[in-house]
Design a protein around this motif. Structure first.
Motif, mmCIF file in Angstrom:
data_model
loop_
_atom_site.group_PDB
_atom_site.id
_atom_site.type_symbol
_atom_site.label_atom_id
_atom_site.label_comp_id
_atom_site.label_asym_id
_atom_site.label_seq_id
_atom_site.Cartn_x
_atom_site.Cartn_y
_atom_site.Cartn_z
ATOM 1 N N GLN A 34 16.963 63.733 0.920
ATOM 2 C CA GLN A 34 17.217 63.214 1.670
ATOM 3 C C GLN A 34 18.648 62.994 1.839
ATOM 4 O O GLN A 34 19.472 63.709 1.524
ATOM 5 N N PRO A 35 18.937 62.099 2.410
ATOM 6 C CA PRO A 35 20.378 62.007 3.324
ATOM 7 C C PRO A 35 21.307 61.894 2.140
ATOM 8 O O PRO A 35 20.941 60.988 1.464
ATOM 9 N N PRO A 36 23.028 61.997 2.394
ATOM 10 C CA PRO A 36 23.929 61.783 0.571
ATOM 11 C C PRO A 36 23.787 60.339 0.743
ATOM 12 O O PRO A 36 24.054 59.306 -0.494
ATOM 13 N N GLU A 37 23.857 59.479 2.194
ATOM 14 C CA GLU A 37 23.924 58.041 1.975
ATOM 15 C C GLU A 37 23.440 57.028 1.846
ATOM 16 O O GLU A 37 23.395 56.156 1.145
ATOM 17 N N ILE A 38 22.408 57.636 1.409
ATOM 18 C CA ILE A 38 20.951 56.973 0.326
ATOM 19 C C ILE A 38 21.324 57.016 -1.389
ATOM 20 O O ILE A 38 21.383 55.452 -1.580
ATOM 21 N N ASP A 39 22.896 57.893 -1.705
ATOM 22 C CA ASP A 39 22.729 57.201 -3.012
ATOM 23 C C ASP A 39 24.075 55.694 -2.300
ATOM 24 O O ASP A 39 24.285 55.340 -3.897
ATOM 25 N N LYS A 40 24.492 55.570 -1.703
ATOM 26 C CA LYS A 40 25.258 54.613 -1.336
ATOM 27 C C LYS A 40 24.792 53.149 -1.468
ATOM 28 O O LYS A 40 25.030 51.866 -1.678
ATOM 29 N N GLU A 41 23.091 53.653 -1.837
ATOM 30 C CA GLU A 41 22.192 52.312 -1.739
ATOM 31 C C GLU A 41 21.686 51.843 -2.567
ATOM 32 O O GLU A 41 20.913 51.814 -3.467
ATOM 33 N N THR A 42 22.383 51.616 -3.721
ATOM 34 C CA THR A 42 22.697 50.709 -4.524
ATOM 35 C C THR A 42 21.617 49.409 -4.603
ATOM 36 O O THR A 42 21.398 48.176 -3.152
ATOM 37 N N PRO A 43 21.007 48.935 -5.645
ATOM 38 C CA PRO A 43 20.297 47.223 -5.884
ATOM 39 C C PRO A 43 20.540 46.412 -5.233
ATOM 40 O O PRO A 43 19.824 46.013 -4.035
ATOM 41 N N ALA A 44 22.082 45.863 -5.139
ATOM 42 C CA ALA A 44 22.698 45.176 -4.424
ATOM 43 C C ALA A 44 23.078 45.214 -2.659
ATOM 44 O O ALA A 44 23.289 44.584 -2.291
ATOM 45 N N VAL A 45 23.167 46.341 -3.192
ATOM 46 C CA VAL A 45 23.258 47.177 -1.283
ATOM 47 C C VAL A 45 21.746 46.373 -0.752
ATOM 48 O O VAL A 45 22.042 46.046 1.100
ATOM 49 N N LEU A 46 20.836 47.677 -1.105
ATOM 50 C CA LEU A 46 18.909 47.025 -0.535
ATOM 51 C C LEU A 46 18.779 45.730 -0.845
ATOM 52 O O LEU A 46 18.587 44.828 0.110
ATOM 53 N N GLN A 47 19.263 44.168 -1.878
ATOM 54 C CA GLN A 47 19.410 42.905 -1.458
ATOM 55 C C GLN A 47 20.097 42.255 -0.294
ATOM 56 O O GLN A 47 19.494 41.711 0.653
ATOM 57 N N SER A 48 21.463 42.736 -0.014
ATOM 58 C CA SER A 48 21.898 42.543 1.618
ATOM 59 C C SER A 48 21.012 42.595 2.466
ATOM 60 O O SER A 48 21.043 42.534 3.393
ATOM 61 N N PHE A 49 20.458 44.149 2.372
ATOM 62 C CA PHE A 49 19.730 44.625 3.710
ATOM 63 C C PHE A 49 18.224 43.843 3.876
ATOM 64 O O PHE A 49 18.542 43.284 5.329
ATOM 65 N N ILE A 50 17.906 42.998 2.620
ATOM 66 C CA ILE A 50 16.414 42.139 2.510
ATOM 67 C C ILE A 50 17.343 40.942 2.887
ATOM 68 O O ILE A 50 16.730 39.984 4.017
ATOM 69 N N ASP A 51 18.346 40.356 3.140
ATOM 70 C CA ASP A 51 18.788 39.314 3.204
ATOM 71 C C ASP A 51 19.725 38.977 4.961
ATOM 72 O O ASP A 51 18.823 38.291 5.432
ATOM 73 N N ARG A 52 19.511 40.818 5.308
ATOM 74 C CA ARG A 52 20.124 40.712 6.731
ATOM 75 C C ARG A 52 19.191 40.268 7.493
ATOM 76 O O ARG A 52 18.732 40.334 8.805
#
Length: 307
Positions: A34-52
């Motif tokens: 996987q690309p290195p950017e995936i490490d920045k996708e914490t649960p909080a970030v993923l929840q922000s994605f879901i909200d968007r």
């Protein structure tokens, strides 16, 4: 009369909560580094994605409610759900009275024979549209009934069922499903998809129905492929920029050459190109773009107001 254009991605994660994102990602990437950017996708970030994502669907829903269409024409692909590789038409309009399909996600073990919804179709307008497009020389077929040959338990493909439920939860407007082959060679060139959109608008000019058209699919993604989890954000941004400028014709040059990043799910941009052709010359409003590596897709939302 065509008066509204919409476009949305339809990645599986968009329709599930945070608890499902890791399992969906694991299945779709199948061990691909996987690309290195995936490490920045914490649960909080993923929840922000879901909200968007919720906000993106809500924005399209509000456009539909404001426009009050008589018909929603949905442009999506079939991933060997109704059709098979033995017979995969470049374009197909469903002219039946109703269709059904599951909202479940089979790749994480949800039974595809369960959780079906029924979508009422506008058979009369669909038949008219098929006749007009065939008369104009498009290689288009019609499905007078829904008869899934590849995955009969699923019914109609997820490109049509899941986004429709999000933007039109009451299912109170009849639809016309329009299949565009985006996965299985030979696929229609981007220019032909754009011309199809233009022909749809021309055919609807003399009709009294208020029609909205919605693209389902994309943007860049390669589910279960060698680039699974990798997203071509520069490509996605360029596509969205052209749409925002009202320069959808620039997309006609996509898929004229072979490229790793243009294969697989990225081919679903064809559905967006059909809608861009239908809304030719109109500037799209870009609601959001999320390069969500855990969703294995560049997620986009846009609309065109033609009134």
């Amino acid at each position: 009369m065509l008066g509204l254009g919409l476009a949305t991605s339809h990645a599986p994660s968009m329709f599930r909560g945070l608890e499902c994102w890791s399992s969906i990602h694991r299945v779709l990437t199948s061990g691909v580094p996987q690309p290195p950017e995936i490490d920045k996708e914490t649960p909080a970030v993923l929840q922000s994605f879901i909200d968007r994502i919720h906000h993106g669907f809500d924005a399209l829903k509000q456009q539909i409610e404001a426009f009050k269409p008589d018909v929603l024409l949905i442009v999506g692909d079939d991933q060997a759900e109704v059709f098979t590789e033995a017979d995969m038409p470049p374009f197909c309009v469903f002219t039946c009275g109703e269709v059904h399909g599951s909202l479940n996600i089979g790749l994480i073990g949800e039974p595809e024979e369960e959780n079906h919804i029924t979508l009422r179709c506008h058979a009369e307008l669909a038949t008219y549209l098929f006749t007009e497009l065939e008369r104009k020389g498009f290689d288009i077929t019609q499905a007078k009934e829904l008869k899934p040959l590849s995955r009969p338990k699923r019914g109609l493909g997820h490109a049509f069922t899941r986004p429709t439920m999000k933007v039109m939860p009451k299912l109170d407007v009849p639809i016309i499903p329009l299949h565009v082959n985006c996965y299985f060679p030979p696929m229609p060139p981007a220019s032909r998809c754009y011309e199809l959109g233009q022909a749809i608008t021309h055919a609807l000019q003399s009709r009294p129905e208020r029609v909205a058209i919605m693209a389902s699919g994309g943007l860049s993604h390669d589910p279960r492929g060698p680039r699974a989890g990798w997203i071509d954000a520069p490509l996605d941004h360029w596509v969205l920029e052209q749409l925002n400028k009202g320069n959808g014709a620039a997309l006609c040059h996509l898929f004229e050459f072979d490229s790793d990043t243009l294969r697989s799910g990225t081919g679903e941009i064809r559905s967006w190109i059909v809608v861009a052709g239908a809304c030719s010359g109109v500037r799209a409003t870009i609601v959001d773009y999320i390069p969500a590596h855990h969703a294995v897709t560049g997620l986009g939302f846009a609309f065109w107001s033609m009134e």
